[in-house]
Design a protein around this motif. Structure first.
Motif, PDB file in Angstrom:
ATOM      1  N   SER A  87       9.276  -3.232  34.075  1.00  0.00           N
ATOM      2  CA  SER A  87       9.286  -2.880  32.657  1.00  0.00           C
ATOM      3  C   SER A  87       8.073  -2.041  32.258  1.00  0.00           C
ATOM      4  N   LYS A  88       6.969  -2.167  33.012  1.00  0.00           N
ATOM      5  CA  LYS A  88       5.762  -1.382  32.722  1.00  0.00           C
ATOM      6  C   LYS A  88       5.742  -0.047  33.459  1.00  0.00           C
ATOM      7  N   ASN A  89       6.754   0.170  34.327  1.00  0.00           N
ATOM      8  CA  ASN A  89       6.827   1.423  35.095  1.00  0.00           C
ATOM      9  C   ASN A  89       5.535   1.655  35.884  1.00  0.00           C
ATOM     10  N   LYS A  90       5.122   0.608  36.607  1.00  0.00           N
ATOM     11  CA  LYS A  90       3.843   0.600  37.300  1.00  0.00           C
ATOM     12  C   LYS A  90       4.056   0.464  38.808  1.00  0.00           C
ATOM     13  N   PRO A  91       3.421   1.321  39.627  1.00  0.00           N
ATOM     14  CA  PRO A  91       3.603   1.229  41.081  1.00  0.00           C
ATOM     15  C   PRO A  91       2.917   0.004  41.669  1.00  0.00           C
TER      16      PRO A  91
ATOM     17  N   PHE B 152      16.829  12.210  39.839  1.00  0.00           N
ATOM     18  CA  PHE B 152      17.263  11.546  38.610  1.00  0.00           C
ATOM     19  C   PHE B 152      16.114  10.881  37.846  1.00  0.00           C
ATOM     20  N   ARG B 153      14.875  11.046  38.322  1.00  0.00           N
ATOM     21  CA  ARG B 153      13.727  10.288  37.813  1.00  0.00           C
ATOM     22  C   ARG B 153      13.990   8.792  37.950  1.00  0.00           C
ATOM     23  N   SER B 154      14.643   8.465  39.049  1.00  0.00           N
ATOM     24  CA  SER B 154      14.971   7.081  39.372  1.00  0.00           C
ATOM     25  C   SER B 154      13.731   6.344  39.841  1.00  0.00           C
TER      26      SER B 154
ATOM     27  N   VAL C  24       7.972   2.787  43.686  1.00  0.00           N
ATOM     28  CA  VAL C  24       7.610   4.019  42.978  1.00  0.00           C
ATOM     29  C   VAL C  24       8.361   4.048  41.654  1.00  0.00           C
ATOM     30  N   PRO C  25       7.657   3.965  40.532  1.00  0.00           N
ATOM     31  CA  PRO C  25       8.334   3.930  39.233  1.00  0.00           C
ATOM     32  C   PRO C  25       8.895   5.297  38.825  1.00  0.00           C
TER      33      PRO C  25
ATOM     34  N   ILE D 244      12.500   3.064  55.417  1.00  0.00           N
ATOM     35  CA  ILE D 244      13.788   2.890  54.742  1.00  0.00           C
ATOM     36  C   ILE D 244      13.546   3.037  53.253  1.00  0.00           C
ATOM     37  N   ASN D 245      14.344   3.867  52.604  1.00  0.00           N
ATOM     38  CA  ASN D 245      14.093   4.242  51.216  1.00  0.00           C
ATOM     39  C   ASN D 245      15.362   4.156  50.372  1.00  0.00           C
ATOM     40  N   HIS D 246      15.227   3.654  49.158  1.00  0.00           N
ATOM     41  CA  HIS D 246      16.324   3.654  48.183  1.00  0.00           C
ATOM     42  C   HIS D 246      15.866   4.333  46.897  1.00  0.00           C
ATOM     43  N   ASN D 247      16.743   5.142  46.314  1.00  0.00           N
ATOM     44  CA  ASN D 247      16.588   5.560  44.922  1.00  0.00           C
ATOM     45  C   ASN D 247      17.557   4.737  44.087  1.00  0.00           C
ATOM     46  N   TRP D 248      17.130   4.326  42.885  1.00  0.00           N
ATOM     47  CA  TRP D 248      17.971   3.418  42.104  1.00  0.00           C
ATOM     48  C   TRP D 248      17.536   3.434  40.642  1.00  0.00           C
ATOM     49  N   PHE D 249      18.469   3.058  39.790  1.00  0.00           N
ATOM     50  CA  PHE D 249      18.120   2.859  38.387  1.00  0.00           C
ATOM     51  C   PHE D 249      18.941   1.729  37.806  1.00  0.00           C
TER      52      PHE D 249
END
Length: 483
Positions: free
Chosen positions: A29-33, A194-196, A262-263, A279-284
């Motif tokens: 919720s804070k968009n913090k790494p 997507f700025r995910s 990564v926020p 191993i990497n995922h992009n998600w929202f």
């Protein structure tokens, strides 16, 4: 570091000691790494893909078992527009070149010198989709609320047959990737698709990360906000990027068996300090879906301005803008709206099940119900912003509740949503008979009227969500209450 102002390091925490609600409250919720340890112990990839005597990649195992897969490989020494030049080759060919390079006697180089070598970096390998039977890893609980990949497991992002082409750059099958690269390979300065959100787990090796917060985005672009810095370690032209010297950075070293979160909107540049597999995922999800819409809107304006001079002679100017948006950004307004409608329907079905199955009047205060309510409330907020776009005009979008409920893909999406939130909130899944329960629950409750609901535009979806929440006597929740 060319005088870069490093103001701090990314925090590191033990994932075994962190609950989902803690992660949401402190980072999501804070968009913090944050860098998280302790979540990869039982991964098959960590056993099969690594030599356990020295921690180096087991390239022979990967080549023998997955070598026929065709992948894209970045040439780290060759720039092409805003990214590195991409080459097509098989995994086996890539590993052969990697082994050949590693066998040569290389002297030590600084990070800045290593990037100039003709090093190859395998990126964006859709490993999960290609090898579903080989369970290389299990997505950690903290990252399970993944709307993007849940949806793409059952639907194409582009449903227009003229737009959709199997496994092309526009219609990605998912956003779960494997990355593999030798020491010295790197990724240029960028913000994620997507700025995910993204998470990246080091199966072996070490990475060095440099982060710039979203609030400083404007400092790394040119005066017209069109082009950003490509490499933060090259001589950044102060005439083109006059504000770059004002930037402040976070840095960290990510070790083997650590996962970095990564926020949204955080620009970053990454180096492999050792031979590395990740191993990497992009998600929202509900916490950052607004970033996706904001990016689409910004990219749409740029796409329309770029071809403004042909507007008067173009038969379908809006359609051309949307096609260009899909190619350049990865989805367009229609793709995003279809996605939001179906995902809202799936959340509504879950609320129906909870309401029918619970013996308590306070069922809607459960953590799972609050999560679903929060999802719908966030969706309503974003959809409200879509009202003054082409989505409110005449187009071919028409999703009716009954027809969607009859889609086999939608039934599977409902099961995945149910299992995901049950897992996150440590509850039993509620769906045990697909079609019977999905249809029966809706018919024998006060939601019969929903069966005839048709969503054609953003206003329809806002009204539907309001009706559902009102029917269940639920007030929309503020962000953070589902945590």
């Amino acid at each position: 570091m060319m005088g870069m102002n490093i103001k701090g390091s990314v925090e590191k925490v033990n994932g075994k000691e962190m609950s989902y609600s803690n992660f949401v409250e402190n980072y999501l919720s804070k968009n913090k790494p944050v860098v998280i340890s302790g979540l990869m112990k039982d991964w098959k990839a960590c056993k099969d893909w690594v030599h356990h005597d020295d921690g180096t990649p087991n390239l022979q195992f990967i080549s023998s078992n997955f070598g026929n897969s065709n992948v894209q490989v970045a040439d780290c020494g060759s720039r092409e527009f805003t990214d590195q030049k991409r080459l097509d080759m098989s995994v086996a060919e890539f590993i052969d070149q990697w082994i050949k390079l590693s066998s040569e006697e290389l002297s030590d180089h600084s990070t800045n010198e290593c990037k100039d070598k003709a090093l190859l970096y395998l990126k964006d390998w859709h490993f999960v989709k290609e090898f579903p039977e080989y369970t290389a890893y299990t997505t950690p609980l903290l990252f399970r609320d993944d709307w993007l990949n849940m949806y793409l497991d059952h639907y194409h992002m582009h449903e227009d047959p003229d737009t959709y082409k199997k496994r092309d750059d526009v219609s990605c099958s998912d956003y779960r990737f494997v990355y593999m690269g030798a020491k010295g390979t790197w990724t240029p300065f960028h913000a994620d698709v997507f700025r995910s959100y993204s998470w990246s787990a080091n199966v072996c090796g070490k990475k060095r990360w440099y982060f710039l917060s979203p609030e400083q985005r404007h400092l790394v672009f040119d005066r017209n906000m069109k082009n950003s810095v490509y490499d933060i370690f090259e001589e950044v032209n102060e005439t083109i990027f006059p504000n770059f010297k004002k930037t402040t950075w976070l840095e960290c070293t990510q070790d083997q068996n650590e996962i970095i979160f990564v926020p949204s909107g955080w620009y970053h540049q990454v180096y492999n300090l050792e031979d590395t597999i990740s191993i990497n995922h992009n998600w929202f999800n509900a916490y950052n879906v607004s970033w996706v819409w904001d990016l689409l809107l910004r990219d749409y304006k740029e796409a329309s301005e770029y071809i403004e001079d042909i507007k008067d002679i173009c038969d379908d100017f809006e359609g051309l803008c949307q096609r260009n948006l899909a190619v350049n950004t990865g989805m367009n307004f229609y793709d995003f709206f279809n996605f939001m409608v179906r995902f809202s329907f799936a959340n509504i079905v879950q609320l129906c099940h909870l309401a029918r199955s619970s013996v308590f009047d306070e069922w809607c205060s459960s953590s799972k119900a609050q999560h679903l309510i929060f999802n719908l409330d966030s969706t309503k907020d974003i959809t409200t912003k879509m009202k003054n776009t082409c989505l409110s005009k005449n187009h071919n979008i028409s999703l009716d509740f009954r027809s969607v409920l009859e889609e086999p893909a939608f039934l599977e999406l409902c099961f995945q949503v149910d299992k995901t939130y049950a897992f996150i909130h440590d509850q039993c899944t509620l769906i045990d008979d697909k079609e019977k329960n999905l249809m029966g629950d809706l018919v024998d409750m006060v939601f019969c009227k929903l069966i005839s609901t048709v969503v054609c535009n953003p206003e329809d979806l806002v009204i539907l969500i309001d009706d559902i929440l009102q029917s269940l006597r639920i007030l929309p929740q503020k962000k953070g209450q589902n945590a």
